[in-house]
Design a protein around this motif. Structure first.
Motif, short mmCIF file in Angstrom:
data_model
loop_
_atom_site.label_atom_id
_atom_site.label_comp_id
_atom_site.label_asym_id
_atom_site.label_seq_id
_atom_site.Cartn_x
_atom_site.Cartn_y
_atom_site.Cartn_z
N TRP A 14 0.88 -1.17 0.00
CA TRP A 14 0.00 0.00 0.00
C TRP A 14 0.90 1.20 0.00
O TRP A 14 1.71 1.39 0.90
CB TRP A 14 -0.90 0.03 1.23
CG TRP A 14 -1.99 -0.97 1.19
CD1 TRP A 14 -2.04 -2.14 1.87
CD2 TRP A 14 -3.18 -0.91 0.41
NE1 TRP A 14 -3.20 -2.82 1.56
CE2 TRP A 14 -3.92 -2.07 0.67
CE3 TRP A 14 -3.70 0.03 -0.48
CZ2 TRP A 14 -5.15 -2.33 0.08
CZ3 TRP A 14 -4.93 -0.22 -1.07
CH2 TRP A 14 -5.64 -1.39 -0.79
N GLY A 29 0.41 5.01 0.02
CA GLY A 29 -0.66 5.98 0.17
C GLY A 29 -1.96 5.21 0.12
O GLY A 29 -2.15 4.23 0.83
N SER A 30 -2.87 5.61 -0.73
CA SER A 30 -4.14 4.90 -0.87
C SER A 30 -4.13 3.95 -2.07
O SER A 30 -5.15 3.34 -2.38
CB SER A 30 -5.27 5.91 -1.02
OG SER A 30 -5.08 6.69 -2.19
N ASP A 31 -2.98 3.80 -2.72
CA ASP A 31 -2.87 2.95 -3.91
C ASP A 31 -2.27 1.60 -3.56
O ASP A 31 -1.31 1.51 -2.79
CB ASP A 31 -2.00 3.62 -4.97
CG ASP A 31 -2.59 4.94 -5.44
OD1 ASP A 31 -3.82 5.04 -5.52
OD2 ASP A 31 -1.81 5.86 -5.71
N ARG A 32 -2.82 0.56 -4.14
CA ARG A 32 -2.32 -0.80 -3.95
C ARG A 32 -1.51 -1.17 -5.20
O ARG A 32 -2.01 -1.09 -6.32
CB ARG A 32 -3.46 -1.77 -3.76
CG ARG A 32 -3.03 -3.21 -3.67
CD ARG A 32 -4.20 -4.11 -3.44
NE ARG A 32 -3.89 -5.47 -3.76
CZ ARG A 32 -4.39 -6.51 -3.13
NH1 ARG A 32 -5.25 -6.34 -2.15
NH2 ARG A 32 -4.05 -7.72 -3.48
#
Length: 137
Positions: free
Chosen positions: A129, A131-134
């Protein structure tokens, strides 16, 4: 911040440049034109600085992500070896230690220091992860 700063700088620079193009008939008008030219020059310089900093940040982020990809290579190899030996992927990365890995290596990313793993439907996925990105590996 860069997304806010760039339009402000561009609008200010455009305004100052347009003022420079207006012919000045009085001393006050010429003084205003010189000031507008100075503002346009400073604004142009700020645009260049913002773009250079943005480019540098993007390069640092890209290099950091490349290091994380390299750090994932031994984990992916260990997952493949485990799957080959047992007929299914490991339930967690801890199952790879100590037989296939001494420890699970870190990602080398300050904002995502460890790899995540999930095993579903006979398939294992290594990811982080950021930030908010996978990001999957």
């Amino acid at each position: 911040m860069v997304l806010v700063l760039v339009p402000v700088v561009l609008i200010t620079g455009t305004w100052a440049t347009l003022l420079c193009l207006v012919p000045a008939r009085t001393e006050k008008g010429r003084a205003e034109a010189r000031e507008a030219a100075r503002i346009a020059g400073v604004t142009g310089l700020l645009c260049v600085v913002v773009l250079v900093i943005s480019f540098a940040i993007a390069m640092v982020r890209e290099r950091a992500f490349e290091r994380a990809i390299r750090a994932a290579v031994p984990i992916k190899a260990a997952i493949a070896t485990f799957t080959e030996r047992h007929g299914h992927p490991p339930e967690s990365l801890d199952r790879l230690v100590p037989d296939l890995l001494e420890t699970v290596p870190p990602t080398t990313l300050a904002s995502a220091p460890r790899f995540e793993y999930e095993s579903r439907d006979g398939d294992g996925t290594l990811f982080i992860w950021w930030g908010s990105d996978r990001y999957e590996f």
